[in-house]
Design a protein around this motif. Sequence first.
Motif, PDB file in Angstrom:
ATOM      1  N   THR A   7       0.809  -1.182  -0.095  1.00  0.00           N
ATOM      2  CA  THR A   7       0.240  -0.180   0.103  1.00  0.00           C
ATOM      3  C   THR A   7       0.871   1.186   0.049  1.00  0.00           C
ATOM      4  O   THR A   7       0.586   2.311  -0.670  1.00  0.00           O
ATOM      5  CB  THR A   7      -0.918   0.030   1.223  1.00  0.00           C
ATOM      6  OG1 THR A   7      -1.799  -1.236   1.113  1.00  0.00           O
ATOM      7  CG2 THR A   7      -1.851   1.217   1.312  1.00  0.00           C
ATOM      8  N   ASN A  38      -7.785  -5.000  -6.349  1.00  0.00           N
ATOM      9  CA  ASN A  38      -8.769  -4.289  -5.251  1.00  0.00           C
ATOM     10  C   ASN A  38      -7.994  -3.514  -4.388  1.00  0.00           C
ATOM     11  O   ASN A  38      -8.508  -2.222  -4.079  1.00  0.00           O
ATOM     12  CB  ASN A  38      -9.585  -5.271  -4.433  1.00  0.00           C
ATOM     13  CG  ASN A  38     -10.731  -6.093  -5.310  1.00  0.00           C
ATOM     14  OD1 ASN A  38     -11.229  -5.580  -6.189  1.00  0.00           O
ATOM     15  ND2 ASN A  38     -11.003  -7.471  -4.857  1.00  0.00           N
ATOM     16  N   GLN A  41      -7.179  -0.546  -6.407  1.00  0.00           N
ATOM     17  CA  GLN A  41      -8.318   0.358  -6.880  1.00  0.00           C
ATOM     18  C   GLN A  41      -8.564   1.233  -5.662  1.00  0.00           C
ATOM     19  O   GLN A  41      -9.205   2.425  -5.851  1.00  0.00           O
ATOM     20  CB  GLN A  41      -9.728  -0.598  -7.218  1.00  0.00           C
ATOM     21  CG  GLN A  41      -9.734  -1.164  -8.342  1.00  0.00           C
ATOM     22  CD  GLN A  41     -10.755  -1.896  -8.534  1.00  0.00           C
ATOM     23  OE1 GLN A  41     -11.948  -1.823  -8.234  1.00  0.00           O
ATOM     24  NE2 GLN A  41     -10.507  -3.107  -9.272  1.00  0.00           N
ATOM     25  N   ASP A  42      -8.692   0.755  -4.409  1.00  0.00           N
ATOM     26  CA  ASP A  42      -8.782   1.285  -2.907  1.00  0.00           C
ATOM     27  C   ASP A  42      -7.976   2.662  -3.059  1.00  0.00           C
ATOM     28  O   ASP A  42      -8.286   3.800  -2.640  1.00  0.00           O
ATOM     29  CB  ASP A  42      -8.789   0.562  -1.956  1.00  0.00           C
ATOM     30  CG  ASP A  42     -10.026  -0.647  -1.843  1.00  0.00           C
ATOM     31  OD1 ASP A  42     -11.027  -0.231  -2.490  1.00  0.00           O
ATOM     32  OD2 ASP A  42      -9.606  -1.382  -0.996  1.00  0.00           O
ATOM     33  N   ASP A  46      -8.744   6.592  -2.900  1.00  0.00           N
ATOM     34  CA  ASP A  46      -8.540   7.495  -2.256  1.00  0.00           C
ATOM     35  C   ASP A  46      -7.773   8.746  -2.550  1.00  0.00           C
ATOM     36  O   ASP A  46      -8.236   9.724  -1.857  1.00  0.00           O
ATOM     37  CB  ASP A  46      -7.707   6.743  -0.939  1.00  0.00           C
ATOM     38  CG  ASP A  46      -8.181   5.701  -0.082  1.00  0.00           C
ATOM     39  OD1 ASP A  46      -9.544   5.642  -0.002  1.00  0.00           O
ATOM     40  OD2 ASP A  46      -7.611   5.020   0.648  1.00  0.00           O
ATOM     41  N   CYS A  61     -17.574   7.769  -9.448  1.00  0.00           N
ATOM     42  CA  CYS A  61     -17.978   6.469  -8.753  1.00  0.00           C
ATOM     43  C   CYS A  61     -19.190   5.852  -9.309  1.00  0.00           C
ATOM     44  O   CYS A  61     -19.150   4.463  -9.586  1.00  0.00           O
ATOM     45  CB  CYS A  61     -18.125   6.704  -7.090  1.00  0.00           C
ATOM     46  SG  CYS A  61     -16.651   6.932  -6.459  1.00  0.00           S
TER      47      CYS A  61
END
Length: 64
Positions: A7, A38, A41-42, A46, A61
């Motif tokens: 991350t 995923n 994408q997160d 953000d 979105c």
Amino acid sequence: MIASEFTSIATSRLNDLTTNDLITELRKLVNDFTSDSNMVQDIVLDILMERLPELEFIELCNSL
């Protein structure tokens, strides 16, 4: 590599992309249901949440 390292690295690299490039990458990933995708994408969402005006972010979105 643990999730927090992934991350951190992904956030650092994705922050260097333009907003339009982030949106393009997000659209490419929208139908990829792997856990790595995923996570990316997160991270992209953000970053876009911070960059885009609220209404534009909501419209983006809704279009995914």
